[in-house]
Design a protein around this motif. Structure first.
Motif, short mmCIF file in Angstrom:
data_model
loop_
_atom_site.label_atom_id
_atom_site.label_comp_id
_atom_site.label_asym_id
_atom_site.label_seq_id
_atom_site.Cartn_x
_atom_site.Cartn_y
_atom_site.Cartn_z
N SER A 1 2.45 5.93 -2.90
CA SER A 1 4.05 6.54 -3.21
C SER A 1 4.78 7.03 -4.21
O SER A 1 5.61 7.13 -4.95
CB SER A 1 5.54 6.61 -2.06
OG SER A 1 5.95 4.85 -2.75
N GLY A 2 3.97 5.97 -5.84
CA GLY A 2 3.67 6.15 -6.75
C GLY A 2 4.39 5.15 -7.55
O GLY A 2 5.55 5.34 -8.74
N ARG A 3 5.23 3.82 -6.71
CA ARG A 3 5.98 2.68 -6.80
C ARG A 3 4.68 1.87 -7.34
O ARG A 3 5.30 0.77 -7.24
CB ARG A 3 6.90 3.34 -6.50
CG ARG A 3 7.94 4.31 -6.07
CD ARG A 3 9.02 3.88 -4.82
NE ARG A 3 8.46 3.74 -3.65
CZ ARG A 3 9.54 3.44 -2.50
NH1 ARG A 3 10.24 3.48 -3.03
NH2 ARG A 3 8.34 3.65 -1.58
N PRO A 4 4.16 1.67 -7.99
CA PRO A 4 3.57 0.46 -8.69
C PRO A 4 3.86 -0.55 -8.55
O PRO A 4 3.43 -1.64 -8.64
CB PRO A 4 2.56 0.98 -9.59
CG PRO A 4 3.12 1.83 -10.37
CD PRO A 4 4.07 2.55 -9.60
N GLN A 5 5.32 -1.19 -9.99
CA GLN A 5 5.93 -2.23 -9.90
C GLN A 5 6.65 -3.02 -8.99
O GLN A 5 7.14 -4.07 -8.56
CB GLN A 5 7.63 -1.46 -11.08
CG GLN A 5 7.74 -2.81 -11.32
CD GLN A 5 6.88 -4.24 -12.02
OE1 GLN A 5 6.37 -3.04 -13.00
NE2 GLN A 5 7.09 -5.32 -11.64
N GLN A 6 7.30 -1.73 -8.00
CA GLN A 6 7.19 -1.92 -6.73
C GLN A 6 6.59 -3.30 -6.00
O GLN A 6 6.71 -3.85 -4.81
CB GLN A 6 8.07 -1.25 -5.61
CG GLN A 6 10.15 -0.85 -6.09
CD GLN A 6 10.76 0.44 -5.39
OE1 GLN A 6 10.02 1.85 -5.53
NE2 GLN A 6 11.79 -0.28 -4.74
N ALA A 7 5.10 -2.33 -5.73
CA ALA A 7 3.71 -3.20 -4.95
C ALA A 7 3.55 -4.39 -5.85
O ALA A 7 3.49 -5.20 -5.08
CB ALA A 7 2.90 -1.89 -4.70
N VAL A 8 3.89 -4.43 -7.03
CA VAL A 8 3.19 -5.58 -7.60
C VAL A 8 4.31 -5.96 -6.79
O VAL A 8 3.40 -8.20 -6.48
CB VAL A 8 3.14 -5.36 -9.28
CG1 VAL A 8 3.35 -6.57 -9.77
CG2 VAL A 8 2.44 -4.48 -9.86
N GLU A 9 5.66 -6.19 -7.11
CA GLU A 9 6.48 -7.59 -6.97
C GLU A 9 6.18 -8.01 -5.34
O GLU A 9 6.18 -9.32 -5.08
CB GLU A 9 8.22 -6.33 -6.44
CG GLU A 9 7.97 -6.33 -8.15
CD GLU A 9 10.12 -6.18 -8.32
OE1 GLU A 9 10.21 -5.58 -7.01
OE2 GLU A 9 10.56 -5.68 -9.27
N LEU B 1 1.00 -1.19 -0.28
CA LEU B 1 0.43 -0.25 -0.06
C LEU B 1 0.74 1.27 0.27
O LEU B 1 0.56 2.19 -0.66
CB LEU B 1 -0.99 -0.26 1.11
CG LEU B 1 -1.85 0.93 1.34
CD1 LEU B 1 -2.60 1.27 -0.02
CD2 LEU B 1 -2.72 0.83 2.25
N THR B 2 2.38 1.05 1.03
CA THR B 2 3.26 2.75 0.42
C THR B 2 3.54 2.34 -0.89
O THR B 2 3.95 3.40 -1.46
CB THR B 2 4.41 2.18 1.72
OG1 THR B 2 3.20 1.97 2.93
CG2 THR B 2 5.46 3.41 2.06
N TYR B 3 4.02 1.76 -1.14
CA TYR B 3 4.27 1.90 -2.39
C TYR B 3 3.36 2.30 -3.45
O TYR B 3 3.57 3.33 -4.39
CB TYR B 3 4.67 0.08 -3.43
CG TYR B 3 6.25 -0.20 -3.23
CD1 TYR B 3 7.26 0.69 -2.85
CD2 TYR B 3 6.33 -2.01 -2.63
CE1 TYR B 3 8.49 -0.04 -2.13
CE2 TYR B 3 7.45 -1.93 -1.52
CZ TYR B 3 8.51 -0.89 -1.25
OH TYR B 3 10.20 -2.14 -1.08
N LEU B 4 2.24 1.58 -3.90
CA LEU B 4 0.99 1.94 -3.83
C LEU B 4 0.97 3.57 -3.95
O LEU B 4 0.78 5.29 -4.75
CB LEU B 4 -0.60 1.42 -4.09
CG LEU B 4 -0.28 -0.02 -4.45
CD1 LEU B 4 -1.27 -0.66 -3.98
CD2 LEU B 4 -0.26 0.43 -6.37
N SER C 1 -2.32 -2.61 -8.00
CA SER C 1 -1.25 -2.61 -8.33
C SER C 1 -0.85 -2.23 -10.08
O SER C 1 -0.12 -2.32 -11.01
CB SER C 1 0.01 -3.37 -7.85
OG SER C 1 -0.52 -4.49 -7.62
N LYS C 2 -1.56 -3.65 -10.51
CA LYS C 2 -1.64 -4.44 -11.78
C LYS C 2 -2.43 -3.13 -12.78
O LYS C 2 -1.40 -2.87 -13.96
CB LYS C 2 -1.96 -5.67 -12.14
CG LYS C 2 -0.81 -6.44 -10.67
CD LYS C 2 -0.94 -7.97 -11.16
CE LYS C 2 0.23 -8.37 -10.67
NZ LYS C 2 0.35 -10.39 -10.51
N ALA C 3 -3.27 -2.37 -12.35
CA ALA C 3 -3.65 -1.90 -12.78
C ALA C 3 -2.71 -0.40 -13.53
O ALA C 3 -3.10 0.12 -14.13
CB ALA C 3 -5.34 -1.10 -12.46
N LEU C 4 -2.43 -0.03 -12.25
CA LEU C 4 -1.37 0.79 -12.18
C LEU C 4 -0.16 0.62 -13.24
O LEU C 4 0.45 1.70 -13.50
CB LEU C 4 -0.84 1.37 -11.15
CG LEU C 4 -2.26 2.22 -10.23
CD1 LEU C 4 -1.87 2.47 -8.85
CD2 LEU C 4 -2.44 3.38 -11.16
#
Length: 185
Positions: free
Chosen positions: A6-14, A1-4, A36-39
């Motif tokens: 803060s605008g880091r969706p690829q890290q959120a996916v991982e 959620l923090t990754y999302l 995260s995958k949508a973003l």
């Protein structure tokens, strides 16, 4: 959620994929994976995660509403609108599906349909928000008098509602009344 956030969706996916390997039946993780995958542009995977979250959540509508929104983004408009209409009808108290349906109609410039949805929103949750949303429709239709009336009613009900004041100030500027616009702030 923090990754999302803060605008880091690829890290959120991982991160969420790793968590899902350990806990695959968690609806919150499934929703986060969908977001995260949508973003990252992987809407097909996002749909699968939202479908899974919706099947795991027996009561909430959040995953179902978001699934419909992703379907809209994919171009599956008829199904998405149908899903949102069903969700809006099924829950007489929540306006989450109604607001998503309103937004879908507004983005397609279907203003009369957006107004019809707003009638339901105002029945479920009367207050300033409904008047402001109605003002947005009227503004989009270029009915400035009706927009002004709706925004004024929103401000009357909730005097600290900055978004309605900002819209009214914009209308004041259109009427070449900068002093009135300034006074609103």
């Amino acid at each position: 959620l923090t990754y999302l956030r803060s605008g880091r969706p690829q890290q959120a996916v991982e991160a969420v994929d790793a968590a899902l390997r350990r806990v695959p039946d968690d609806p919150l993780l499934q929703r986060l994976a969908g977001e995260s995958k949508a973003l990252t542009g992987n809407t097909a995977a996002a749909v699968k995660h939202f479908e899974r979250a919706a099947s795991l959540e027996k009561t909430g509508v959040s995953a179902r509403v978001r699934l419909a929104q992703v379907r809209l983004a994919q171009g599956d408009t008829a199904r998405a609108i149908s899903d949102l209409e069903g969700l809006a009808t099924a829950d007489p108290a929540s306006v989450q599906a109604d607001i998503a349906l309103y937004a879908a109609h507004m983005s397609r410039r279907q203003y009369d349909k957006a107004l019809a949805v707003l009638a339901n929103v105002e029945k479920k949750q009367p207050g300033a928000a409904g008047h402001e949303l109605r003002g947005n429709v009227m503004l989009a239709k270029r009915d400035y008098k009706a927009a002004r009336t709706s925004y004024a009613k929103a401000l009357e009900l909730e005097p600290a509602r900055l978004s309605a004041a900002r819209r009214l100030a914009g209308l004041d500027l259109l009427d070449n009344k900068p002093a009135d616009a300034k006074a609103r702030y």
